[in-house]
Design a protein around this motif. Structure first.
Motif, PDB file in Angstrom:
ATOM      1  N   VAL A   1       0.966  -1.395   0.011  1.00  0.00           N
ATOM      2  CA  VAL A   1      -0.053  -0.028   0.060  1.00  0.00           C
ATOM      3  C   VAL A   1       0.811   1.026  -0.011  1.00  0.00           C
ATOM      4  O   VAL A   1       0.623   2.121  -0.992  1.00  0.00           O
TER       5      VAL A   1
ATOM      6  N   THR B   1       3.561   3.322  11.591  1.00  0.00           N
ATOM      7  CA  THR B   1       1.970   2.846  11.768  1.00  0.00           C
ATOM      8  C   THR B   1       1.864   1.906  12.874  1.00  0.00           C
ATOM      9  O   THR B   1       0.939   2.195  13.802  1.00  0.00           O
TER      10      THR B   1
ATOM     11  N   GLN C   1      -8.116  -3.404   9.896  1.00  0.00           N
ATOM     12  CA  GLN C   1      -7.519  -3.358   8.752  1.00  0.00           C
ATOM     13  C   GLN C   1      -7.546  -1.850   8.123  1.00  0.00           C
ATOM     14  O   GLN C   1      -6.663  -1.319   7.637  1.00  0.00           O
ATOM     15  N   GLN C   2      -9.003  -1.355   8.308  1.00  0.00           N
ATOM     16  CA  GLN C   2      -9.098   0.048   7.730  1.00  0.00           C
ATOM     17  C   GLN C   2      -8.360   0.886   8.305  1.00  0.00           C
ATOM     18  O   GLN C   2      -7.885   1.927   7.829  1.00  0.00           O
ATOM     19  N   TYR C   3      -8.114   0.850   9.820  1.00  0.00           N
ATOM     20  CA  TYR C   3      -7.595   1.969  10.459  1.00  0.00           C
ATOM     21  C   TYR C   3      -5.925   1.636  10.125  1.00  0.00           C
ATOM     22  O   TYR C   3      -5.307   2.743   9.761  1.00  0.00           O
TER      23      TYR C   3
ATOM     24  N   TYR D   1      -4.983   0.736   7.047  1.00  0.00           N
ATOM     25  CA  TYR D   1      -4.838   1.159   5.694  1.00  0.00           C
ATOM     26  C   TYR D   1      -4.749   2.655   5.789  1.00  0.00           C
ATOM     27  O   TYR D   1      -3.840   3.359   4.879  1.00  0.00           O
ATOM     28  N   ASN D   2      -5.687   3.406   6.370  1.00  0.00           N
ATOM     29  CA  ASN D   2      -5.782   4.859   6.432  1.00  0.00           C
ATOM     30  C   ASN D   2      -4.566   5.567   7.010  1.00  0.00           C
ATOM     31  O   ASN D   2      -3.931   6.403   6.646  1.00  0.00           O
ATOM     32  N   SER D   3      -4.208   4.721   8.120  1.00  0.00           N
ATOM     33  CA  SER D   3      -2.886   5.239   8.954  1.00  0.00           C
ATOM     34  C   SER D   3      -1.785   5.299   7.658  1.00  0.00           C
ATOM     35  O   SER D   3      -0.839   6.206   7.911  1.00  0.00           O
TER      36      SER D   3
ATOM     37  N   LYS E   1      -1.821   5.148   4.510  1.00  0.00           N
ATOM     38  CA  LYS E   1      -2.142   6.281   3.412  1.00  0.00           C
ATOM     39  C   LYS E   1      -1.830   7.441   4.178  1.00  0.00           C
ATOM     40  O   LYS E   1      -0.895   8.417   3.192  1.00  0.00           O
ATOM     41  N   ASN E   2      -2.417   8.127   5.210  1.00  0.00           N
ATOM     42  CA  ASN E   2      -2.064   9.283   5.703  1.00  0.00           C
ATOM     43  C   ASN E   2      -0.595   9.593   6.090  1.00  0.00           C
ATOM     44  O   ASN E   2       0.175  10.637   5.719  1.00  0.00           O
TER      45      ASN E   2
ATOM     46  N   CYS F   1       1.984   8.211   4.362  1.00  0.00           N
ATOM     47  CA  CYS F   1       2.564   8.628   3.300  1.00  0.00           C
ATOM     48  C   CYS F   1       2.366   9.831   2.417  1.00  0.00           C
ATOM     49  O   CYS F   1       3.148  10.371   1.961  1.00  0.00           O
TER      50      CYS F   1
END
Length: 190
Positions: A34, A52, A70-72, A74-76, A78-79, A81
């Motif tokens: 990701v 993260t 998983q969503q947490y 992924y978002n962490s 992404k943020n 990055c």
């Protein structure tokens, strides 16, 4: 959610080491993939994922399910990055400004030069205060060497090099304040 998943989420919520080992095994590679969608440098992508997971360890946030976790994650990632890219963009913009600003364009060249020299002195003074191993690794990093090159030079693992660089940046951030990235850029331009 089956019993195994419930146990996994319980261990994560309780901040148990075994839960985080399992989390690392389950999600690390996926999260690096990701991060690599945003960040092209594999070392930076791995650092963001490791940060993260470490931040998750330190947070008081709890989860009800694996999909929520998983969503947490992924978002962490992404943020993380996006923050990394924003910081790199700011650094590049500032570097471009420094490299393309001629002393003649400054109203008072001597004042500009004095300020530049003071910033350079201050940053290098703080770098020289770093613990010896950390300082050696960070100075090599400032010359543009990759983690693998530094590890080979000092006969260390790449992970040790990464940890020492993180420690150096943390110490410098604490000692130089919020503008430390820009100050480091100025110091490395000379």
């Amino acid at each position: 959610m089956d019993e195994q998943e419930e146990q996994f989420i319980r261990r994560i919520n309780a901040k148990e080491e075994e839960g985080f080992k399992e989390l690392f095994q389950r999600y690390y590679r996926y999260l690096v993939v990701v991060a690599r969608r945003f960040i092209h440098d594999p070392d930076d992508a791995e650092d963001i994922v490791q940060d993260t997971i470490f931040n998750l360890w330190q947070t008081t946030k709890t989860f009800n399910s694996s999909p929520g976790l998983q969503q947490y994650l992924y978002n962490s990632v992404k943020n993380g990055c996006l923050r990394h890219l924003k910081r790199k963009h700011t650094e590049q913009h500032f570097t471009d400004y420094i490299l393309h600003t001629t002393p003649e364009a400054e109203e008072d060249n001597s004042e500009y030069e004095t300020m530049y020299q003071e910033i350079y002195r201050r940053v290098h003074q703080e770098i020289n205060k770093l613990p010896e191993g950390c300082k050696k690794i960070f100075k090599e990093h400032l010359t543009g060497k990759k983690n693998e090159e530094i590890a080979a030079l000092f006969h260390l693992s790449v992970e040790t090099v990464k940890n020492q660089k993180k420690n150096a940046l943390r110490i410098l951030r604490e000692n130089l304040g919020d503008a430390y990235c820009l100050l480091l850029l100025i110091a490395t331009q000379a």
